[in-house]
Design a protein around this motif. Structure first.
Motif, PDB file in Angstrom:
ATOM      1  N   THR A 236      -2.253  12.975  -4.405  1.00 51.92           N
ATOM      2  CA  THR A 236      -3.690  13.041  -4.672  1.00 51.92           C
ATOM      3  C   THR A 236      -4.112  14.495  -4.878  1.00 51.92           C
ATOM      4  O   THR A 236      -3.460  15.422  -4.405  1.00 51.92           O
ATOM      5  CB  THR A 236      -4.505  12.446  -3.517  1.00 51.92           C
ATOM      6  OG1 THR A 236      -4.226  13.195  -2.312  1.00 51.92           O
ATOM      7  CG2 THR A 236      -4.159  10.983  -3.293  1.00 51.92           C
TER       8      THR A 236
ATOM      9  N   GLU B 225      -8.351  12.183  -4.729  1.00 50.65           N
ATOM     10  CA  GLU B 225      -8.235  11.197  -5.786  1.00 50.65           C
ATOM     11  C   GLU B 225      -6.797  11.098  -6.277  1.00 50.65           C
ATOM     12  O   GLU B 225      -6.105  12.108  -6.382  1.00 50.65           O
ATOM     13  CB  GLU B 225      -9.151  11.549  -6.965  1.00 50.65           C
ATOM     14  CG  GLU B 225     -10.627  11.532  -6.638  1.00 50.65           C
ATOM     15  CD  GLU B 225     -11.109  10.141  -6.304  1.00 50.65           C
ATOM     16  OE1 GLU B 225     -10.579   9.168  -6.900  1.00 50.65           O
ATOM     17  OE2 GLU B 225     -11.999  10.007  -5.445  1.00 50.65           O
ATOM     18  N   PRO B 226      -6.318   9.891  -6.598  1.00 49.74           N
ATOM     19  CA  PRO B 226      -4.958   9.746  -7.140  1.00 49.74           C
ATOM     20  C   PRO B 226      -4.792  10.573  -8.405  1.00 49.74           C
ATOM     21  O   PRO B 226      -5.695  10.607  -9.252  1.00 49.74           O
ATOM     22  CB  PRO B 226      -4.847   8.253  -7.432  1.00 49.74           C
ATOM     23  CG  PRO B 226      -5.880   7.606  -6.572  1.00 49.74           C
ATOM     24  CD  PRO B 226      -7.011   8.593  -6.481  1.00 49.74           C
TER      25      PRO B 226
END
Length: 323
Positions: free
Chosen positions: A191, A195-196
């Motif tokens: 991440t 967030e990925p």
């Protein structure tokens, strides 16, 4: 993400893409290459062949084209095709970085490609790809991530990839080797800012190598688009090399072993795009029959039984000669 365009396509071939690994360079490990390409493997000859395949694939509804920095001149061939067809604005282009092509347009080089997932290689190859494909590039993938790849832990690289994603480029990764499932799961955990990082995964999956399937299902559940490569196992699932069970199902279906092998992959609910690695028009046409193959449960079970132990599969793949 750009792959939404594929999902919205109305053609029956919207889930089949065309990969240019087999035609972007004179040497590769696919079986039957001498028959497919013949002796003339000059750059001009392979450029013309590539453009012929791209024309035919596009005419049949294929909208995803896959290249890589290490596939010889595949990016250049695709870029030339796109530049000559400015009205073609509905295709999705994916490329990969992390391997450098080193064969010098030879089929008997000591080394055909060299792997490096460092930041410096990313910066160099990103510039090279941009020079050829520019704003036509939709997806940029790390080529053949394994569990020990530094690309999984290099925070500076992650930051640069996140910058590219913020600029509109989709960032993904591909996997290879007997530990693909481990690599996929490790990449899903990467991440940036909570967030990925990755939005696509491209893995080797076919009737002989199925070990990555549970991890690909997890990736799909996490929102990634799954791209399947080497669906023909480098020619091992194509006639005349196909196992007897596959040949029997193909005879029952009235279509080729290749169409059946790709149809088996298309039946997976997590499959987003299956790549055709066709080197000839006949192969492409046959591959594109895959969506029309209707496999029943008994036939699927016979094909499921072809799976090999991952270590054995990858050992055999590693022994395939470049030719």
């Amino acid at each position: 993400m750009p792959f939404a365009r594929l999902a919205a396509a109305t053609t029956p071939t919207c889930h089949i893409g065309l990969g240019l690994a087999a035609v972007g360079r004179p040497g590769y490990i696919n079986l039957g290459r001498d028959r497919d390409l013949g002796e003339n493997r000059s750059a001009d000859s392979l450029r013309a062949r590539t453009h012929e395949l791209l024309d035919a694939a596009y005419a049949q509804g294929v909208r995803y084209f896959d290249v890589a920095r290490s596939y010889g001149r595949s990016e250049e061939f695709l870029a030339d095709w796109l530049h000559a067809r400015p009205d073609v604005d509905d295709v999705v282009v994916g490329s990969k970085w992390g391997y450098t092509y080193t064969a010098g347009w030879s089929t008997d080089a000591e080394k055909h490609e060299v792997k490096d997932h460092g930041l410096a290689t990313y910066e160099r190859q990103r510039a090279e790809t941009d020079t050829l494909l520019g704003d036509r590039l939709d997806l940029y993938q790390i080529h053949s991530v394994t569990p020990d790849s530094p690309a999984l832990t290099d925070k500076e690289l992650h930051a640069r990839l996140a910058e590219a994603a913020a600029g509109g480029l989709t960032v993904g990764f591909s996997t290879s080797g007997p530990a693909q499932a481990e690599a996929v799961r490790a990449a899903l955990a990467v991440t940036v800012g909570g967030e990925p990082l990755f939005r696509t995964v491209q893995s080797t999956y076919n009737a002989l190598e199925t070990s990555v399937a549970p991890a690909l299902a997890e990736a799909h559940e996490a929102g990634l688009t799954v791209i399947v490569k080497e669906g023909m196992a480098n020619g091992r699932l194509a006639a005349p090399h196909a196992p007897e069970a596959l040949r029997a199902v193909a005879e029952e279906s009235g279509l080729g072993c290749d169409a059946v092998a790709l149809a088996w992959i298309l039946r997976r609910p997590w499959t987003g795009v299956v790549l055709s690695g066709a080197a000839t028009l006949d192969q492409l046409v046959s591959n594109l029959h895959a969506p029309a193959v209707d496999l029943d449960e008994e036939q699927l079970a016979r094909l499921d039984a072809l799976a090999e132990e991952p270590g054995a599969y990858w050992e055999r793949r590693g022994q395939l000669p470049w030719h």
